[in-house]
Design an enzyme around this catalytic site. Structure first.
Site, PDB file in Angstrom:
ATOM      1  CG  HIS A  80      -2.067   0.957   1.056  1.00 25.71           C
ATOM      2  ND1 HIS A  80      -1.987   2.282   1.408  1.00 25.71           N
ATOM      3  CD2 HIS A  80      -3.305   0.766   0.527  1.00 25.71           C
ATOM      4  CE1 HIS A  80      -3.137   2.863   1.116  1.00 25.71           C
ATOM      5  NE2 HIS A  80      -3.952   1.975   0.577  1.00 25.71           N
ATOM      6  CG  ASP A 120      -8.444  -4.661  -3.170  1.00 24.10           C
ATOM      7  OD1 ASP A 120      -9.671  -4.569  -3.015  1.00 24.10           O
ATOM      8  OD2 ASP A 120      -7.754  -3.759  -3.648  1.00 24.10           O
TER       9      ASP A 120
END
Ligand code: COA
Length: 377
Positions: free
Chosen positions: A263, A314
């Protein structure tokens, strides 16, 4: 060529592009309007979160009931829209391309003054679209599979209705709760790519629907919303627990991306992934997906120890949706079905304090060319 200035920033990392009161990555968690995502996902439903994002405070019972009623009204899609959805579903396009076209068409069916970007009007349009979003995703999915759409049931939540519509089977209370939590977790996320896209389009004072269609185009990419589907494809490709270590080693050696990992902002892990990992275990066990859950945990542990990279939202969401009986083609559209609430809040904020986004590019091309007559080129 001049040296690239230090201010040039590929990917706009750490660039502050606007101020916002809506959501932020704060310490090790995510806040919506000052509340942690842990607190909100435990105590609030999706409808409450939409209200919170749009109005800036949590609703009381009467406010929530009135708001939910308005939102739920738009779950009933106009009858003239259904044949259009059927045609869109019948094309060979990516599910997010179908969704983009469907939402764009839905906007054309709005005969009100959609160019009016006043706060009252944008909220009205957002109610119309946010309520309709799940039914549109569900109808596209069912038409694509040669099935008839299922009508919305008044008095039931968006989460309940979506599961009922997409599967043709009413959810249990536990399934409804899990899906509702997934909607809460995906509702907003500061200045991610699709939200930034929505704000950039809004900054031109374009209309609300255009802002959202732009955001859908941005969410489609595998580096953003497309990763949840990619994780399930990866699990299928790996095949079994015994092959996980070799797969991850190969990815690391060959610098291949492991989907659902990493991320830009969270370097100590995404709180939404932690919540989904914990919540999904029981449902995965019941759905016969315990091995897949263990495979993900093993991938997570290896990526963390070998690369220092942690899972993002996700990573576990695709498995949750699979356990709930949703097919993987619908994963990214259902991310959008939740995120439309955050995009809308961010668009309201952009319109309220607007300046057009207009950054610069550092030019690296030639500057001394002269046009030759076409015959001499
Ligand atoms: N698998 C393997 N390595 C990864 C990785 C992943 N999923 N994500 C990042 N890395 C590595 C990069 O290769 C890079 O290594 P290097 O320094 O040796 O070149 C380093 O970690 C930094 O990554 P970078 O690509 O600069 O991160 P970013 O901030 O530009 O991108 C993501 C962030 C989320 C786009 C990126 O982590 C990614 O592509 N993840 C997979 C897709 C995904 O899950 N997207 C959903 C986002 S919510």
């Amino acid at each position: 060529m001049a040296d690239i200035p230090e201010s040039a920033n590929k990917g706009l990392e750490n660039i502050v592009a606007c101020t916002s009161e809506i959501s932020t990555i704060f310490d090790v968690t995510l806040l919506y309007r000052g509340y942690t995502i842990e607190d909100l996902s435990e105590h609030c439903g999706f409808e409450e979160i939409v209200y919170l994002l749009w109005e800036g405070k949590l609703p009381n019972r009467a406010q929530l009931d009135a708001f939910s009623q308005d939102l739920h009204q738009s779950m009933n899609l106009p009858s003239e829209f259904m044949p259009v959805l059927e045609k869109i579903a019948a094309t060979q396009a990516h599910p997010m391309s179908k969704l983009r076209t469907a939402i764009s068409h839905y906007a054309l069916l709005d005969s009100s003054n959609v160019e009016d970007i006043s706060p009252a009007n944008t909220r009205k349009l957002a109610l119309r679209l946010t309520g309709a979003f799940g039914p549109i995703v569900a109808a596209l999915s069912r038409y694509e599979q040669g099935q008839k759409p299922v009508a919305a049931q008044p008095g039931k939540t968006i989460a309940w209705n979506f599961l009922n519509m997409v599967r043709g089977k009413a959810p249990t209370a536990e399934e409804e709760r899990l899906y509702d939590t997934a909607l809460v977790l995906h509702a907003d996320h500061e200045l991610n790519a699709s939200t930034f896209t929505a704000r950039v389009v809004a900054s031109t004072t374009s209309d609300y629907y255009s802002d959202i269609v732009g955001a859908i185009c941005s969410l489609k990419g595998p580096l953003h919303g497309g990763a949840n589907e990619a994780v399930m494809i990866m699990l299928k490709e790996i095949g079994s627990m015994a092959k996980v270590d070799a797969y991850v080693a190969d990815a690391i050696d060959n610098k291949k991306k492991v989907m659902g990992i990493g991320h830009r902002v969270y370097k100590n892990g995404d709180p939404r992934a932690r919540i989904l990992k914990e919540l999904s275990l029981e449902t995965c066990k019941k759905a016969g997906l315990e091995e897949q859950h263990r495979m993900l945990v093993r991938i997570q542990e290896t990526m963390e120890s070998k690369k220092g990279l942690m899972p993002n939202v996700d990573f576990f969401s695709g498995l949750v949706y699979t356990a709930l009986g949703i097919r993987s083609r619908d994963f990214t559209p259902i991310f959008a079905m939740s995120r439309v609430s955050g995009w809308s809040a961010q668009v309201f904020e952009q319109y309220a304090n607007n300046r057009i986004y207009r950054p610069r590019a550092f030019f690296t091309g030639p500057t001394n060319l002269k046009v030759k007559p076409i015959e001499q080129r």
